[in-house]
Design a protein around this motif. Structure first.
Motif, short mmCIF file in Angstrom:
data_model
loop_
_atom_site.label_atom_id
_atom_site.label_comp_id
_atom_site.label_asym_id
_atom_site.label_seq_id
_atom_site.Cartn_x
_atom_site.Cartn_y
_atom_site.Cartn_z
N ALA A 19 10.27 4.31 -16.28
CA ALA A 19 9.75 3.74 -15.03
C ALA A 19 10.84 3.82 -13.97
O ALA A 19 12.02 3.97 -14.29
CB ALA A 19 9.30 2.29 -15.23
N ALA A 20 10.43 3.74 -12.73
CA ALA A 20 11.36 3.77 -11.61
C ALA A 20 11.34 2.42 -10.90
O ALA A 20 10.30 1.78 -10.78
CB ALA A 20 10.98 4.87 -10.62
N PHE A 21 12.54 1.99 -10.47
CA PHE A 21 12.64 0.79 -9.65
C PHE A 21 13.69 1.06 -8.58
O PHE A 21 14.88 1.04 -8.84
CB PHE A 21 13.05 -0.42 -10.49
CG PHE A 21 13.09 -1.70 -9.68
CD1 PHE A 21 11.95 -2.45 -9.51
CD2 PHE A 21 14.27 -2.13 -9.08
CE1 PHE A 21 11.97 -3.62 -8.75
CE2 PHE A 21 14.29 -3.28 -8.32
CZ PHE A 21 13.15 -4.03 -8.15
N PHE A 22 13.21 1.37 -7.38
CA PHE A 22 14.15 1.62 -6.29
C PHE A 22 13.78 0.80 -5.05
O PHE A 22 14.27 1.04 -3.97
CB PHE A 22 14.17 3.11 -5.93
CG PHE A 22 12.81 3.73 -5.72
CD1 PHE A 22 12.11 3.56 -4.55
CD2 PHE A 22 12.22 4.47 -6.74
CE1 PHE A 22 10.86 4.12 -4.37
CE2 PHE A 22 10.96 5.04 -6.57
CZ PHE A 22 10.29 4.87 -5.39
N THR B 293 6.14 -9.54 -4.67
CA THR B 293 6.29 -8.91 -3.35
C THR B 293 7.17 -7.67 -3.43
O THR B 293 8.25 -7.60 -2.87
CB THR B 293 6.89 -9.90 -2.33
OG1 THR B 293 8.14 -10.39 -2.85
CG2 THR B 293 5.95 -11.05 -2.07
N SER B 294 6.71 -6.69 -4.17
CA SER B 294 7.45 -5.42 -4.28
C SER B 294 6.48 -4.30 -4.59
O SER B 294 5.41 -4.52 -5.17
CB SER B 294 8.51 -5.50 -5.38
OG SER B 294 7.91 -5.52 -6.67
N LEU B 295 6.87 -3.09 -4.21
CA LEU B 295 6.08 -1.92 -4.56
C LEU B 295 6.06 -1.73 -6.07
O LEU B 295 5.08 -1.24 -6.63
CB LEU B 295 6.65 -0.68 -3.88
CG LEU B 295 6.69 -0.70 -2.35
CD1 LEU B 295 7.16 0.65 -1.82
CD2 LEU B 295 5.35 -1.08 -1.75
N TYR B 296 7.15 -2.09 -6.72
CA TYR B 296 7.22 -2.02 -8.19
C TYR B 296 6.11 -2.86 -8.81
O TYR B 296 5.41 -2.42 -9.72
CB TYR B 296 8.59 -2.51 -8.65
CG TYR B 296 8.76 -2.56 -10.15
CD1 TYR B 296 9.05 -1.40 -10.87
CD2 TYR B 296 8.67 -3.76 -10.84
CE1 TYR B 296 9.22 -1.45 -12.26
CE2 TYR B 296 8.84 -3.82 -12.22
CZ TYR B 296 9.12 -2.66 -12.92
OH TYR B 296 9.28 -2.71 -14.28
N GLY B 297 5.94 -4.10 -8.30
CA GLY B 297 4.89 -4.96 -8.83
C GLY B 297 3.51 -4.37 -8.65
O GLY B 297 2.66 -4.45 -9.55
#
Length: 230
Positions: free
Chosen positions: A83-86, A143-147
Protein backbone atom coordinates in the motif's frame (compact mmCIF):
# COMPACT_ATOMS: atom_id res chain seq x y z
CA UNK A 1 0.89 -24.03 1.07
CA UNK A 2 2.42 -21.64 -1.42
CA UNK A 3 1.77 -18.01 -0.57
CA UNK A 4 2.30 -14.75 -2.47
CA UNK A 5 2.80 -11.64 -0.31
CA UNK A 6 2.88 -8.21 -1.92
CA UNK A 7 4.89 -5.66 0.01
CA UNK A 8 6.62 -8.60 1.67
CA UNK A 9 10.09 -7.17 2.26
CA UNK A 10 9.39 -5.06 5.35
CA UNK A 11 6.86 -3.98 7.96
CA UNK A 12 3.66 -5.97 8.27
CA UNK A 13 4.39 -7.89 5.05
CA UNK A 14 7.71 -9.17 6.35
CA UNK A 15 6.18 -10.01 9.72
CA UNK A 16 3.54 -12.08 7.94
CA UNK A 17 6.27 -13.79 5.92
CA UNK A 18 8.18 -14.65 9.09
CA UNK A 19 5.20 -16.30 10.79
CA UNK A 20 4.19 -18.22 7.67
CA UNK A 21 7.74 -19.41 7.15
CA UNK A 22 7.80 -20.71 10.72
CA UNK A 23 4.61 -22.61 9.89
CA UNK A 24 6.38 -24.24 6.94
CA UNK A 25 4.71 -22.49 4.02
CA UNK A 26 6.60 -21.70 0.81
CA UNK A 27 6.65 -18.00 0.04
CA UNK A 28 6.96 -15.63 -2.88
CA UNK A 29 7.64 -12.07 -1.74
CA UNK A 30 6.93 -9.15 -4.04
CA UNK A 31 8.29 -5.64 -3.49
CA UNK A 32 9.82 -2.68 -5.27
CA UNK A 33 13.30 -2.88 -3.73
CA UNK A 34 15.45 -5.86 -4.74
CA UNK A 35 17.97 -5.35 -1.94
CA UNK A 36 15.31 -5.34 0.75
CA UNK A 37 13.73 -8.43 -0.78
CA UNK A 38 17.09 -10.24 -0.74
CA UNK A 39 17.58 -9.29 2.91
CA UNK A 40 14.08 -10.50 3.78
CA UNK A 41 14.68 -13.79 1.98
CA UNK A 42 17.92 -14.37 3.87
CA UNK A 43 16.12 -13.90 7.19
CA UNK A 44 13.52 -16.63 6.58
CA UNK A 45 14.00 -20.33 7.38
CA UNK A 46 12.02 -21.85 4.47
CA UNK A 47 12.25 -21.86 0.71
CA UNK A 48 11.44 -18.33 -0.41
CA UNK A 49 11.26 -16.75 -3.84
CA UNK A 50 11.40 -13.01 -4.39
CA UNK A 51 10.36 -10.85 -7.32
CA UNK A 52 11.15 -7.12 -7.45
CA UNK A 53 8.41 -5.11 -9.16
CA UNK A 54 6.28 -2.06 -8.44
CA UNK A 55 2.83 -3.51 -7.71
CA UNK A 56 1.12 -0.45 -9.23
CA UNK A 57 2.50 -1.06 -12.74
CA UNK A 58 -0.14 -2.44 -15.10
CA UNK A 59 2.00 -5.36 -16.24
CA UNK A 60 3.27 -6.36 -12.79
CA UNK A 61 0.85 -9.29 -12.26
CA UNK A 62 1.63 -10.69 -15.72
CA UNK A 63 5.37 -10.46 -15.01
CA UNK A 64 4.89 -12.34 -11.77
CA UNK A 65 2.78 -15.05 -13.41
CA UNK A 66 5.52 -15.65 -15.99
CA UNK A 67 8.09 -15.89 -13.19
CA UNK A 68 5.95 -18.34 -11.22
CA UNK A 69 5.61 -20.58 -14.26
CA UNK A 70 9.40 -20.60 -14.65
CA UNK A 71 9.82 -21.53 -10.99
CA UNK A 72 6.98 -24.07 -10.83
CA UNK A 73 5.29 -22.03 -8.11
CA UNK A 74 1.55 -22.77 -8.07
CA UNK A 75 0.00 -20.38 -5.52
CA UNK A 76 -2.66 -21.29 -3.01
CA UNK A 77 -2.90 -17.96 -1.22
CA UNK A 78 -2.60 -14.31 -2.27
CA UNK A 79 -1.92 -11.75 0.46
CA UNK A 80 -2.42 -8.16 -0.69
CA UNK A 81 -0.37 -6.11 1.74
CA UNK A 82 1.40 -3.51 -0.43
CA UNK A 83 0.00 0.00 0.00
CA UNK A 84 1.02 3.62 -0.42
CA UNK A 85 0.82 6.38 2.17
CA UNK A 86 2.05 9.75 1.00
CA UNK A 87 -0.78 11.97 2.24
CA UNK A 88 0.82 13.89 5.10
CA UNK A 89 -1.75 16.71 5.10
CA UNK A 90 -4.44 14.74 6.93
CA UNK A 91 -6.99 16.52 4.79
CA UNK A 92 -9.56 15.57 2.18
CA UNK A 93 -9.72 19.19 0.99
CA UNK A 94 -6.14 20.36 0.46
CA UNK A 95 -4.64 17.64 -1.80
CA UNK A 96 -5.19 18.01 -5.53
CA UNK A 97 -6.88 15.51 -7.82
CA UNK A 98 -3.61 13.98 -8.98
CA UNK A 99 -2.72 12.99 -5.41
CA UNK A 100 -6.14 11.39 -5.05
CA UNK A 101 -5.71 9.45 -8.28
CA UNK A 102 -2.26 8.22 -7.21
CA UNK A 103 -3.61 7.02 -3.88
CA UNK A 104 -6.52 5.18 -5.47
CA UNK A 105 -4.24 3.64 -8.08
CA UNK A 106 -1.83 2.31 -5.46
CA UNK A 107 -4.32 1.14 -2.86
CA UNK A 108 -7.39 0.13 -4.86
CA UNK A 109 -6.94 -0.17 -8.63
CA UNK A 110 -3.61 -2.03 -8.44
CA UNK A 111 -5.04 -4.58 -5.99
CA UNK A 112 -8.11 -5.02 -8.18
CA UNK A 113 -5.82 -5.81 -11.13
CA UNK A 114 -3.79 -8.30 -9.10
CA UNK A 115 -6.93 -10.21 -8.15
CA UNK A 116 -8.21 -10.20 -11.75
CA UNK A 117 -4.97 -11.73 -13.02
CA UNK A 118 -4.15 -14.14 -10.20
CA UNK A 119 -7.62 -15.40 -9.26
CA UNK A 120 -7.63 -18.19 -11.89
CA UNK A 121 -4.42 -19.54 -10.35
CA UNK A 122 -5.62 -19.20 -6.75
CA UNK A 123 -8.81 -21.06 -7.62
CA UNK A 124 -6.72 -24.09 -8.46
CA UNK A 125 -4.95 -24.08 -5.09
CA UNK A 126 -5.41 -26.71 -2.41
CA UNK A 127 -6.48 -24.04 0.12
CA UNK A 128 -7.55 -21.06 -2.01
CA UNK A 129 -7.52 -17.83 -0.05
CA UNK A 130 -7.17 -14.10 -0.64
CA UNK A 131 -6.19 -12.01 2.38
CA UNK A 132 -6.31 -8.22 2.19
CA UNK A 133 -4.50 -6.04 4.72
CA UNK A 134 -6.73 -3.02 5.22
CA UNK A 135 -6.67 -0.37 7.93
CA UNK A 136 -8.84 0.93 10.75
CA UNK A 137 -8.72 4.20 8.79
CA UNK A 138 -11.43 2.59 6.63
CA UNK A 139 -13.73 2.26 9.63
CA UNK A 140 -13.78 5.83 10.89
CA UNK A 141 -14.20 9.38 9.62
CA UNK A 142 -10.55 9.59 8.65
CA UNK A 143 -9.48 12.93 7.17
CA UNK A 144 -6.99 11.59 4.65
CA UNK A 145 -6.91 10.31 1.10
CA UNK A 146 -5.40 7.13 2.54
CA UNK A 147 -8.55 6.59 4.62
CA UNK A 148 -10.74 7.06 1.55
CA UNK A 149 -8.68 4.55 -0.43
CA UNK A 150 -8.82 1.98 2.35
CA UNK A 151 -12.58 2.42 2.69
CA UNK A 152 -12.95 1.81 -1.06
CA UNK A 153 -10.76 -1.28 -0.76
CA UNK A 154 -12.95 -2.52 2.08
CA UNK A 155 -16.08 -2.28 -0.07
CA UNK A 156 -14.33 -4.09 -2.90
CA UNK A 157 -13.04 -6.86 -0.61
CA UNK A 158 -16.43 -7.46 0.99
CA UNK A 159 -17.98 -7.69 -2.47
CA UNK A 160 -15.24 -10.09 -3.53
CA UNK A 161 -16.03 -12.30 -0.56
CA UNK A 162 -19.72 -12.47 -1.55
CA UNK A 163 -19.03 -13.21 -5.20
CA UNK A 164 -16.43 -15.90 -4.52
CA UNK A 165 -18.46 -17.82 -1.93
CA UNK A 166 -19.70 -20.44 -4.44
CA UNK A 167 -16.20 -20.99 -5.85
CA UNK A 168 -14.56 -22.15 -2.64
CA UNK A 169 -12.14 -19.19 -2.54
CA UNK A 170 -12.14 -17.63 0.92
CA UNK A 171 -11.60 -13.89 1.28
CA UNK A 172 -10.42 -12.25 4.49
CA UNK A 173 -10.01 -8.56 5.31
CA UNK A 174 -7.81 -7.56 8.26
CA UNK A 175 -7.86 -4.01 9.64
CA UNK A 176 -4.75 -3.26 11.72
CA UNK A 177 -4.65 -0.13 13.81
CA UNK A 178 -1.42 1.82 14.26
CA UNK A 179 1.55 -0.55 13.98
CA UNK A 180 5.25 -0.26 14.72
CA UNK A 181 7.44 -0.79 11.65
CA UNK A 182 11.03 0.07 10.78
CA UNK A 183 9.76 3.55 9.85
CA UNK A 184 7.60 3.92 12.93
CA UNK A 185 9.37 3.01 16.16
CA UNK A 186 8.91 3.77 19.86
CA UNK A 187 10.24 7.23 20.70
CA UNK A 188 9.60 10.17 23.02
CA UNK A 189 6.19 10.76 21.42
CA UNK A 190 5.08 7.13 21.10
CA UNK A 191 5.41 4.70 23.99
CA UNK A 192 6.48 1.12 23.30
CA UNK A 193 2.99 -0.20 24.11
CA UNK A 194 1.02 2.45 22.22
CA UNK A 195 0.99 0.71 18.82
CA UNK A 196 0.69 -2.88 17.61
CA UNK A 197 3.67 -5.06 16.87
CA UNK A 198 3.86 -6.04 13.20
CA UNK A 199 4.24 -9.62 14.41
CA UNK A 200 0.71 -9.46 15.83
CA UNK A 201 -0.66 -9.31 12.29
CA UNK A 202 1.66 -12.11 11.21
CA UNK A 203 0.32 -14.34 13.98
CA UNK A 204 -3.27 -13.61 12.95
CA UNK A 205 -2.61 -14.47 9.31
CA UNK A 206 -0.86 -17.71 10.28
CA UNK A 207 -3.85 -18.66 12.46
CA UNK A 208 -6.33 -17.87 9.68
CA UNK A 209 -4.46 -20.18 7.31
CA UNK A 210 -4.56 -22.99 9.87
CA UNK A 211 -8.36 -23.18 9.98
CA UNK A 212 -10.41 -25.93 8.38
CA UNK A 213 -11.21 -25.48 4.66
CA UNK A 214 -14.84 -24.61 5.38
CA UNK A 215 -13.96 -21.82 7.85
CA UNK A 216 -13.48 -18.27 6.56
CA UNK A 217 -12.65 -15.27 8.72
CA UNK A 218 -14.43 -12.54 6.78
CA UNK A 219 -13.37 -9.33 8.53
CA UNK A 220 -11.08 -8.79 11.49
CA UNK A 221 -10.15 -5.59 13.35
CA UNK A 222 -7.18 -5.32 15.71
CA UNK A 223 -6.26 -2.09 17.49
CA UNK A 224 -3.81 -1.07 20.20
CA UNK A 225 -5.23 -1.43 23.70
CA UNK A 226 -5.73 2.36 23.98
CA UNK A 227 -7.31 2.58 20.52
CA UNK A 228 -6.24 4.33 17.35
CA UNK A 229 -3.89 7.25 17.20
CA UNK A 230 -4.67 9.98 14.70
Amino acid sequence: MKVIITGGSRGIGHAIARQLSLAGHELLLVGRNGERLAKAKASLPVKTLVYPVDHTIDGAPDELIAYMKEQGFDPDVLILNAAAFFDETRSVIKPDGQDFERMLQANVVANYNWVQKLLPLIRGGMYPRIIVIGSTAALRADTSLYGISKAAMRNYTLGLREELKPTGVGVTLIHPGGTFTEKRVPDEQTASDRLLEAGDIGLLVAAILSLSPQAVVEELTVRPMLGDTF
